[in-house]
Design a protein around this motif. Structure first.
Motif, PDB file in Angstrom:
ATOM      1  N   ALA A 122       5.785   4.995  24.897  1.00 37.95           N
ATOM      2  CA  ALA A 122       5.664   5.450  23.521  1.00 37.95           C
ATOM      3  C   ALA A 122       5.319   6.936  23.488  1.00 37.95           C
ATOM      4  CB  ALA A 122       4.591   4.651  22.799  1.00 37.95           C
ATOM      5  N   GLN A 123       6.200   7.695  22.895  1.00 42.28           N
ATOM      6  CA  GLN A 123       5.976   9.127  22.709  1.00 42.28           C
ATOM      7  C   GLN A 123       4.969   9.328  21.579  1.00 42.28           C
ATOM      8  OE1 GLN A 123       7.424  11.887  24.247  1.00 42.28           O
ATOM      9  NE2 GLN A 123       6.169  13.193  22.958  1.00 42.28           N
ATOM     10  N   THR A 151      -0.156   6.243  22.228  1.00 37.39           N
ATOM     11  CA  THR A 151      -0.325   5.110  23.125  1.00 37.39           C
ATOM     12  C   THR A 151      -1.715   4.501  22.916  1.00 37.39           C
ATOM     13  OG1 THR A 151       1.107   6.176  24.743  1.00 37.39           O
ATOM     14  CG2 THR A 151      -0.324   4.434  25.554  1.00 37.39           C
ATOM     15  N   ASP A 206       4.149  -0.895  27.897  1.00 34.36           N
ATOM     16  CA  ASP A 206       4.570   0.388  27.347  1.00 34.36           C
ATOM     17  C   ASP A 206       4.911   1.392  28.454  1.00 34.36           C
ATOM     18  OD1 ASP A 206       4.982   1.869  24.864  1.00 34.36           O
ATOM     19  OD2 ASP A 206       3.354   3.141  25.602  1.00 34.36           O
ATOM     20  N   PRO A 215      12.402   4.734  26.284  1.00 40.16           N
ATOM     21  CA  PRO A 215      12.518   5.150  24.887  1.00 40.16           C
ATOM     22  C   PRO A 215      13.817   4.618  24.272  1.00 40.16           C
ATOM     23  CG  PRO A 215      11.890   6.995  26.270  1.00 40.16           C
ATOM     24  CD  PRO A 215      12.245   5.853  27.184  1.00 40.16           C
ATOM     25  N   GLY A 222       8.490   0.802  22.428  1.00 39.31           N
ATOM     26  CA  GLY A 222       7.085   1.073  22.647  1.00 39.31           C
ATOM     27  C   GLY A 222       6.194   0.436  21.617  1.00 39.31           C
ATOM     28  N   ARG A 223       4.899   0.540  21.903  1.00 35.56           N
ATOM     29  CA  ARG A 223       3.841   0.116  20.988  1.00 35.56           C
ATOM     30  C   ARG A 223       2.941   1.319  20.764  1.00 35.56           C
ATOM     31  NH1 ARG A 223       3.236  -5.516  20.529  1.00 35.56           N
ATOM     32  NH2 ARG A 223       4.297  -6.690  22.159  1.00 35.56           N
ATOM     33  N   TRP A 224       2.601   1.548  19.519  1.00 34.88           N
ATOM     34  CA  TRP A 224       1.796   2.696  19.155  1.00 34.88           C
ATOM     35  C   TRP A 224       0.518   2.272  18.451  1.00 34.88           C
ATOM     36  CZ3 TRP A 224       7.016   2.705  19.291  1.00 34.88           C
ATOM     37  CH2 TRP A 224       7.669   3.817  19.832  1.00 34.88           C
ATOM     38  N   SER A 251       5.286  -0.767  16.282  1.00 31.63           N
ATOM     39  CA  SER A 251       6.098  -1.032  17.469  1.00 31.63           C
ATOM     40  C   SER A 251       7.583  -0.894  17.188  1.00 31.63           C
ATOM     41  CB  SER A 251       5.817  -2.447  17.997  1.00 31.63           C
ATOM     42  OG  SER A 251       6.132  -3.407  17.006  1.00 31.63           O
ATOM     43  N   LEU A 299       8.754   6.109  13.139  1.00 30.62           N
ATOM     44  CA  LEU A 299       9.379   5.317  14.200  1.00 30.62           C
ATOM     45  C   LEU A 299      10.893   5.242  14.028  1.00 30.62           C
ATOM     46  CD1 LEU A 299       6.866   2.384  14.669  1.00 30.62           C
ATOM     47  CD2 LEU A 299       7.225   4.366  16.144  1.00 30.62           C
ATOM     48  N   TRP A 335      12.317   8.437  15.275  1.00 30.04           N
ATOM     49  CA  TRP A 335      12.218   8.426  16.734  1.00 30.04           C
ATOM     50  C   TRP A 335      13.355   7.596  17.331  1.00 30.04           C
ATOM     51  CZ3 TRP A 335      10.482  10.386  21.071  1.00 30.04           C
ATOM     52  CH2 TRP A 335      10.340   9.607  22.199  1.00 30.04           C
ATOM     53  N   THR A 348       7.290  15.210  17.242  1.00 27.62           N
ATOM     54  CA  THR A 348       6.667  14.693  18.460  1.00 27.62           C
ATOM     55  C   THR A 348       5.797  15.786  19.043  1.00 27.62           C
ATOM     56  OG1 THR A 348       8.539  15.364  19.816  1.00 27.62           O
ATOM     57  CG2 THR A 348       8.558  13.114  18.954  1.00 27.62           C
TER      58      THR A 348
END
Length: 191
Positions: free
Chosen positions: A2-3, A14, A60, A65, A68-70, A85, A119, A122, A190
Motif C-alpha cells: 500500500a502506497q 500502511t 500487504d 500495486p 493493499g490495505r490502508w 482496501s 483509492l 490510485w 502520493t
C-alpha cells in the motif's frame, strides 16, 4: 504494498501494530461488524487485533500495486479513523473491490468518500479498468457513498461471499465526472 496516499484531510498509510487499539475501536465495534459479516466477525480483543494487523501487514508487504490495505488517519490530529482496501474478490480473484471501514462516529462525514476517491485514483493510475463495491442491500449509507463517487449500480448478485449483495462499478471516466464536486479533494497525491 500500500502506497501512502494523502488527500486534503486524510493520510492513507500502511497499518502498524501501534494502531491496534484504534483499529479495535473500529473492527471490534458491533455496528461496523454488522456490515462486514459473514466475511469478518467482530475482533474480540486487543490480542486478536494485533494478530490481525500482523496478518494484514504481511499480506500487504507481498501485494502488488494497486492492491493493499490502508489505515485511514486524519491529518489534523493523526487520529486513526478506520481502514480502507483494494482487494481481489472471491471467487476467481478477477474483480477488484474498493472498501472502507470507519468508526461509527464518522459515518455522517465525508471521510469515506474522500478515502474511496483516493483509492480509486490510485487504482486507475495503475491501469485498472474498473473497480467494484459490494454493498449489503440494507446499507443505504454505503450505497450513497459509492454513488456520490460516480459508481453505477451494476445489479444484485450472490457471486461474492455467498450472500445477495448490491454491486456497484466504477470506471476511470466515471471518476473523472465525479471529480469536480466541492466536498471531495480535486486531486489525491502520493507521498
Amino acid at each position: 504494498m500500500a502506497q501512502r496516499l494523502v488527500t486534503d484531510r486524510l493520510i492513507l498509510r500502511t497499518w502498524s501494530i501501534e494502531d491496534a487499539q484504534a483499529a479495535l475501536d473500529v473492527y471490534g465495534n458491533a455496528e461496523v461488524a454488522r456490515w462486514l459479516s459473514p466475511i469478518m466477525e467482530p475482533v474480540p480483543d486487543l490480542v486478536a487485533m494485533r494478530l490481525l494487523l500482523r496478518q494484514w501487514i504481511a499480506e500487504d508487504a507481498r501485494a502488488l500495486p494497486p492492491l493493499g490495505r490502508w489505515c485511514i488517519q486524519r491529518r489534523e490530529d493523526d487520529r486513526v479513523l478506520g481502514g480502507a482496501s483494494l482487494l481481489l474478490l472471491p471467487p476467481g480473484n478477477q474483480d477488484l473491490e474498493v472498501g472502507w471501514h470507519l468508526h461509527p462516529d464518522l459515518w455522517a462525514g465525508s471521510c469515506a468518500s474522500e478515502a474511496m476517491f483516493a483509492l480509486a485514483r490510485w487504482a486507475f493510475d495503475h491501469e485498472v479498468d474498473e473497480l467494484f463495491a459490494v454493498v449489503r442491500p440494507d446499507n443505504a449509507r454505503a450505497a450513497e457513498t459509492v454513488r456520490d463517487n460516480g459508481m453505477e449500480w451494476a445489479g444484485q448478485t450472490d457471486k461474492y461471499f455467498g450472500q445477495s449483495v448490491e454491486l456497484y462499478r466504477l470506471r476511470p471516466a466515471d471518476l473523472d465526472r465525479s471529480a469536480p464536486r466541492a466536498d471531495l479533494p480535486p486531486n489525491s497525491t502520493t507521498q
